[in-house]
Design a protein around this motif. Sequence first.
Motif, PDB file in Angstrom:
ATOM      1  N   ARG A 225      46.912 -13.969 -15.263  1.00 54.01           N
ATOM      2  CA  ARG A 225      48.297 -14.348 -15.517  1.00 54.01           C
ATOM      3  C   ARG A 225      49.174 -14.208 -14.275  1.00 54.01           C
ATOM      4  O   ARG A 225      50.027 -15.047 -14.006  1.00 54.01           O
ATOM      5  CB  ARG A 225      48.854 -13.475 -16.652  1.00 54.01           C
ATOM      6  N   TYR A 226      48.969 -13.167 -13.496  1.00 57.78           N
ATOM      7  CA  TYR A 226      49.882 -12.869 -12.397  1.00 57.78           C
ATOM      8  C   TYR A 226      49.190 -12.928 -11.037  1.00 57.78           C
ATOM      9  O   TYR A 226      49.458 -12.109 -10.158  1.00 57.78           O
ATOM     10  CB  TYR A 226      50.510 -11.498 -12.602  1.00 57.78           C
ATOM     11  N   VAL A 227      48.324 -13.915 -10.854  1.00 57.00           N
ATOM     12  CA  VAL A 227      47.683 -14.090  -9.547  1.00 57.00           C
ATOM     13  C   VAL A 227      48.731 -14.376  -8.477  1.00 57.00           C
ATOM     14  O   VAL A 227      48.726 -13.796  -7.392  1.00 57.00           O
ATOM     15  CB  VAL A 227      46.639 -15.222  -9.599  1.00 57.00           C
ATOM     16  N   GLY A 228      49.648 -15.293  -8.795  1.00 55.97           N
ATOM     17  CA  GLY A 228      50.684 -15.632  -7.825  1.00 55.97           C
ATOM     18  C   GLY A 228      51.570 -14.453  -7.473  1.00 55.97           C
ATOM     19  O   GLY A 228      51.989 -14.302  -6.318  1.00 55.97           O
ATOM     20  N   VAL A 229      51.860 -13.598  -8.458  1.00 55.23           N
ATOM     21  CA  VAL A 229      52.698 -12.426  -8.196  1.00 55.23           C
ATOM     22  C   VAL A 229      51.962 -11.443  -7.287  1.00 55.23           C
ATOM     23  O   VAL A 229      52.552 -10.881  -6.350  1.00 55.23           O
ATOM     24  CB  VAL A 229      53.092 -11.751  -9.523  1.00 55.23           C
ATOM     25  N   LEU A 230      50.664 -11.241  -7.526  1.00 59.54           N
ATOM     26  CA  LEU A 230      49.890 -10.337  -6.683  1.00 59.54           C
ATOM     27  C   LEU A 230      49.795 -10.858  -5.254  1.00 59.54           C
ATOM     28  O   LEU A 230      49.918 -10.097  -4.289  1.00 59.54           O
ATOM     29  CB  LEU A 230      48.491 -10.147  -7.269  1.00 59.54           C
ATOM     30  N   VAL A 231      49.597 -12.172  -5.111  1.00 60.24           N
ATOM     31  CA  VAL A 231      49.554 -12.762  -3.769  1.00 60.24           C
ATOM     32  C   VAL A 231      50.894 -12.570  -3.065  1.00 60.24           C
ATOM     33  O   VAL A 231      50.958 -12.239  -1.880  1.00 60.24           O
ATOM     34  CB  VAL A 231      49.173 -14.252  -3.851  1.00 60.24           C
ATOM     35  N   ALA A 232      51.985 -12.754  -3.801  1.00 58.23           N
ATOM     36  CA  ALA A 232      53.316 -12.574  -3.215  1.00 58.23           C
ATOM     37  C   ALA A 232      53.553 -11.129  -2.812  1.00 58.23           C
ATOM     38  O   ALA A 232      54.148 -10.855  -1.766  1.00 58.23           O
ATOM     39  CB  ALA A 232      54.383 -13.031  -4.209  1.00 58.23           C
ATOM     40  N   LEU A 233      53.095 -10.180  -3.614  1.00 56.15           N
ATOM     41  CA  LEU A 233      53.300  -8.765  -3.295  1.00 56.15           C
ATOM     42  C   LEU A 233      52.459  -8.319  -2.115  1.00 56.15           C
ATOM     43  O   LEU A 233      52.864  -7.454  -1.342  1.00 56.15           O
ATOM     44  CB  LEU A 233      52.976  -7.906  -4.519  1.00 56.15           C
ATOM     45  N   VAL A 234      51.271  -8.906  -1.954  1.00 57.28           N
ATOM     46  CA  VAL A 234      50.378  -8.497  -0.880  1.00 57.28           C
ATOM     47  C   VAL A 234      50.775  -9.130   0.448  1.00 57.28           C
ATOM     48  O   VAL A 234      50.819  -8.465   1.481  1.00 57.28           O
ATOM     49  CB  VAL A 234      48.916  -8.839  -1.230  1.00 57.28           C
ATOM     50  N   MET A 235      51.088 -10.435   0.436  1.00 52.55           N
ATOM     51  CA  MET A 235      51.271 -11.138   1.701  1.00 52.55           C
ATOM     52  C   MET A 235      52.522 -11.999   1.753  1.00 52.55           C
ATOM     53  O   MET A 235      52.693 -12.785   2.686  1.00 52.55           O
ATOM     54  CB  MET A 235      50.046 -12.016   1.978  1.00 52.55           C
ATOM     55  N   GLY A 236      53.421 -11.877   0.777  1.00 61.06           N
ATOM     56  CA  GLY A 236      54.685 -12.582   0.845  1.00 61.06           C
ATOM     57  C   GLY A 236      54.621 -14.064   0.562  1.00 61.06           C
ATOM     58  O   GLY A 236      55.600 -14.781   0.787  1.00 61.06           O
ATOM     59  N   ASP A 237      53.495 -14.577   0.068  1.00 64.99           N
ATOM     60  CA  ASP A 237      53.368 -15.998  -0.257  1.00 64.99           C
ATOM     61  C   ASP A 237      53.812 -16.197  -1.700  1.00 64.99           C
ATOM     62  O   ASP A 237      53.069 -15.913  -2.640  1.00 64.99           O
ATOM     63  CB  ASP A 237      51.922 -16.449  -0.069  1.00 64.99           C
ATOM     64  N   GLN A 238      55.020 -16.715  -1.887  1.00 62.65           N
ATOM     65  CA  GLN A 238      55.608 -16.829  -3.216  1.00 62.65           C
ATOM     66  C   GLN A 238      55.364 -18.173  -3.867  1.00 62.65           C
ATOM     67  O   GLN A 238      55.840 -18.414  -4.973  1.00 62.65           O
ATOM     68  CB  GLN A 238      57.114 -16.607  -3.119  1.00 62.65           C
ATOM     69  N   ASN A 239      54.625 -19.063  -3.201  1.00 59.80           N
ATOM     70  CA  ASN A 239      54.487 -20.423  -3.705  1.00 59.80           C
ATOM     71  C   ASN A 239      53.654 -20.497  -4.977  1.00 59.80           C
ATOM     72  O   ASN A 239      53.792 -21.440  -5.753  1.00 59.80           O
ATOM     73  CB  ASN A 239      53.846 -21.304  -2.626  1.00 59.80           C
ATOM     74  N   SER A 240      52.772 -19.521  -5.208  1.00 55.70           N
ATOM     75  CA  SER A 240      51.876 -19.578  -6.365  1.00 55.70           C
ATOM     76  C   SER A 240      52.481 -18.981  -7.640  1.00 55.70           C
ATOM     77  O   SER A 240      51.825 -18.964  -8.682  1.00 55.70           O
ATOM     78  CB  SER A 240      50.565 -18.842  -6.036  1.00 55.70           C
ATOM     79  N   ILE A 241      53.702 -18.478  -7.569  1.00 53.52           N
ATOM     80  CA  ILE A 241      54.328 -17.887  -8.748  1.00 53.52           C
ATOM     81  C   ILE A 241      54.779 -18.985  -9.703  1.00 53.52           C
ATOM     82  O   ILE A 241      55.380 -19.980  -9.289  1.00 53.52           O
ATOM     83  CB  ILE A 241      55.527 -17.011  -8.333  1.00 53.52           C
TER      84      ILE A 241
END
Length: 418
Positions: A179-195
Amino acid sequence: MCISEKETLLKRFAGIGFLFVLGFSWNAQYAKSRLENVLNQELEGKEFFLEGRVAALPQSNSSGAKSAFKVDHANVGKEVLDRFPKLIYLSWQDIPDVIPGQRWKFKAKLKRPYGSLNPHNFDFERWAFHQDFGASGSVRSGELLLDKDIAWLDFEMRMELARWHLRKKIQLMLPIDARYVGVLVALVMGDQNSINQDDWQVFNATGIGHPISSISGLHVTMLAGVGASFAAFIWRRRTWPLMIPVSKVAAAAGFFTAFIYVWLAGFQIPAQRTMYMVGVVAFALWTGRNPRSFDIWWWALAFVLLLDPMAPYTPGFWLSFGAVAAILYAMGDSSGLLGIPTGKELEVHWTHRIIQAFREACRVQAVVTIALLPFTLYWFYQVSVVSPFANAIAIPTPGQLYRYTSCNTECAFAGIYW
């Protein structure tokens, strides 16, 4: 007022005036170089044959992908263009996923960066100016060139390539329907596009969009602390502390860890601010100084504006520096950040210490919320009523997500980072 005091006052005003003129000149020269990079108006709407490298992490979604492209050669028909933007923003649909550092030959239609002035909308023109994009457009066709010199990429390109590998590993190690793959990517490396857009609505309504969309100081200091602890553990195993104290080595390792992570996180302004503050503290330890907290804040502000005078064009600049300034003001101007605790706090019962800590946390949160209200209204046109309560929970949460939510994600990050 005596003569010496007048001379001191005049020197102070002269120094402030000199710094103002110097800053204005540097800002004007910086803006001039950006404006000279914009596509010539006579070339708008034409099809170009471009050759160059993918310069940043591609932002993919259902409608296609977008990325920065560093142009080496540009042609219009058989005419070779000498004066052409070095960095442009391209979008494509029918081309497979591109990798930062790859050399491509594109056929694209370009225009100058334009943005609408409608309120409540994203100002693309201001963002493109800050990112130094001289043109934007869509790709008609593309050809991947044989790339034998990828090992000779510069540092910035290598960091973008490392970010791409990191994002891929996170996505592969998590379930496809997570469910929150995009959120985890954003938290780890600042890439918010997948949210997901549904998640964005929740984040914006609760006022936690900024901690989610950008790498905050908590992320950087947490990783810097890990790097410092690891270096201190290794340095103590031998007789090396007789040559260099452990504290100095740990401080240098913490700054180096913060530097690498900030680049892996996209070199965002909030992350830069924390990295420079960590660097000032490390420098203070090495030189035997004990700086005040606001001195560290001012040095970080100076470094950010020196490297990027257009940083105030972004909301992250005002929210990050504003929040830290409000926190420092709420906590009081201490005599030194690196001072030694007095130990009197241990004489109080632990229940009183918990109550006092809770009161201080509530007071600081209230001060930060009130201080950021003008910036939030200016940049986002709205204020969330539940934002203080949501941020009180959400701000410490990323550190817990790193540790408990996904062991695979943490292992993927550690595999690239170390």
